[in-house]
Write an enzyme that holds these catalytic residues in place. Structure first.
Site, PDB file in Angstrom:
ATOM      1  N   ARG A 121       0.834  -1.207   0.000  1.00 37.32           N
ATOM      2  CA  ARG A 121       0.000   0.000   0.000  1.00 37.32           C
ATOM      3  C   ARG A 121       0.866   1.252   0.000  1.00 37.32           C
ATOM      4  NH1 ARG A 121      -2.713   2.562   4.540  1.00 37.32           N
ATOM      5  NH2 ARG A 121      -4.502   3.768   3.838  1.00 37.32           N
ATOM      6  N   LYS A 186       3.501  -6.979  11.736  1.00 34.48           N
ATOM      7  CA  LYS A 186       2.799  -7.226  10.470  1.00 34.48           C
ATOM      8  C   LYS A 186       3.051  -8.645   9.987  1.00 34.48           C
ATOM      9  CE  LYS A 186       1.856  -5.364   5.903  1.00 34.48           C
ATOM     10  NZ  LYS A 186       1.925  -4.180   5.032  1.00 34.48           N
ATOM     11  N   ARG A 321      -2.227   4.630  13.235  1.00 31.52           N
ATOM     12  CA  ARG A 321      -1.255   4.214  14.249  1.00 31.52           C
ATOM     13  C   ARG A 321      -1.865   4.382  15.636  1.00 31.52           C
ATOM     14  NH1 ARG A 321       0.627   2.611  10.327  1.00 31.52           N
ATOM     15  NH2 ARG A 321       2.735   2.835   9.484  1.00 31.52           N
TER      16      ARG A 321
END
Length: 324
Positions: A121, A186, A321
């Site tokens: 992304r 992630k 975030r």
């Protein structure tokens, strides 16, 4: 890599020693070409032992993707897909957009062991190693326009989370709009690219990358904390896992095509790592907005309660975030 690197590595799948002569004969190349093909495999995150008189052996055998194995695991569901597996390409999403323009049908799937221009992304590079990830794209055709598809990345995340949790990744959570995290590291990402008319029909190319077993040499090139399934204790046949993911994606995409995001909303909220937490949203102009996550709307938009009141955000325009 040379043009033969991945071909030679596939022949080392069993983790046993194979002589350069045997490998060369199998591929119709010279022993020198075999040696050249394996000269720089460390850049791929792989290690090959060379022993005089015995040949070459992969230190950690690679579980290669195989179209035949994937189809076998899919069983009766295989007819729903047109599956190709490539050793190497630039970007599976780019390739799939080209195939879509030539009329490829819904359910067309393209996986690659190596992507030289893999994308995440916001233009970020996507790094992986042969056998260390599942990186693929699937094409889906929708009668609706792009506005209907704003929740598409979220339902794809739900499908991935369902499969990974079933295989033991119990702490996998979703991060709006397109990441899967394990304890805030992630694990996987989703990239949606659209083509078509504003009011429909629309072609969606859904790119997915899941970290399975990432060597440290690859992790060092990634600009955020990451994790892979092996590190969290999930070991699964790569082709079987891929088949299960495709089956689940077909199920959710069919439901999403008919009913939109609304049927998935509650499940997605339960899996959202930042649900009911204070967050900071960074806008494209670098400004930041803080607020508490209230959930997601029926169209997949993020609902945030800010000092100025409720706000609604759509993917592709900001990053999310957690605040300290």
């Amino acid at each position: 890599m040379t043009p033969h690197t991945l071909e030679v590595l596939r022949l080392l799948e069993d983790g046993e020693f194979h002589s350069g002569e045997t490998l060369g004969r199998a591929l119709g190349i010279t022993r020198g070409s075999v040696s050249n093909a394996l000269a720089d495999v460390d850049t791929l995150g792989l290690t090959v032992y060379k022993v005089h008189g015995r040949g070459y052996r992969l230190v950690t055998p690679v579980q290669w993707l195989s179209r035949d194995r994937i189809v076998r695991h899919l069983g009766r569901q295989a007819a729903r897909f047109d599956i190709d597996v490539l050793d190497q390409t630039g970007s599976t999403n780019t390739d799939m957009l080209d195939r879509a323009a030539r009329g490829a049908r819904s359910g067309c799937v393209l996986a690659a062991e190596v992507q030289t221009r893999g994308r995440g992304r916001r233009g970020r590079d996507w790094y992986s190693s042969p056998g260390g990830a599942l990186t693929f794209s699937i094409l889906w055709r929708f009668e609706q326009g792009a506005g209907f598809l704003s929740g598409l990345s979220l339902v794809v995340g739900v499908a991935l989370a369902r499969v990974l949790r079933k295989h033991g990744a119990a702490d996998v959570m979703l991060k709006w709009p397109n990441d899967l995290l394990w304890r805030h590291l992630k694990l996987a990402g989703i990239l949606i690219e659209l083509a078509g008319d504003a009011l429909g029909p629309t072609v969606a190319v859904i790119g997915v990358g899941i970290n399975l077993r990432m060597p440290e040499s690859v992790n060092a090139r990634i600009d955020q904390p990451v994790v892979d399934l092996a590190k969290i204790g999930v070991e699964e046949d790569r082709n079987r896992l891929f088949a299960e993911i495709l089956g689940e994606l077909h199920s959710v995409l069919m439901e999403f095509s008919a009913e939109g995001f609304a049927p998935f909303r509650e499940e997605w909220d339960r899996l959202h790592v930042y649900h009911d937490k204070m967050v900071r949203v960074r806008m494209p102009d670098k400004s930041e907005i803080e607020g508490r996550v209230q959930g997601v709307a029926d169209d997949g938009a993020l609902l945030l309660h800010t000092r100025a009141g409720p706000r609604k955000f759509y993917g592709g325009e900001m990053s999310l975030r957690g605040t300290a």
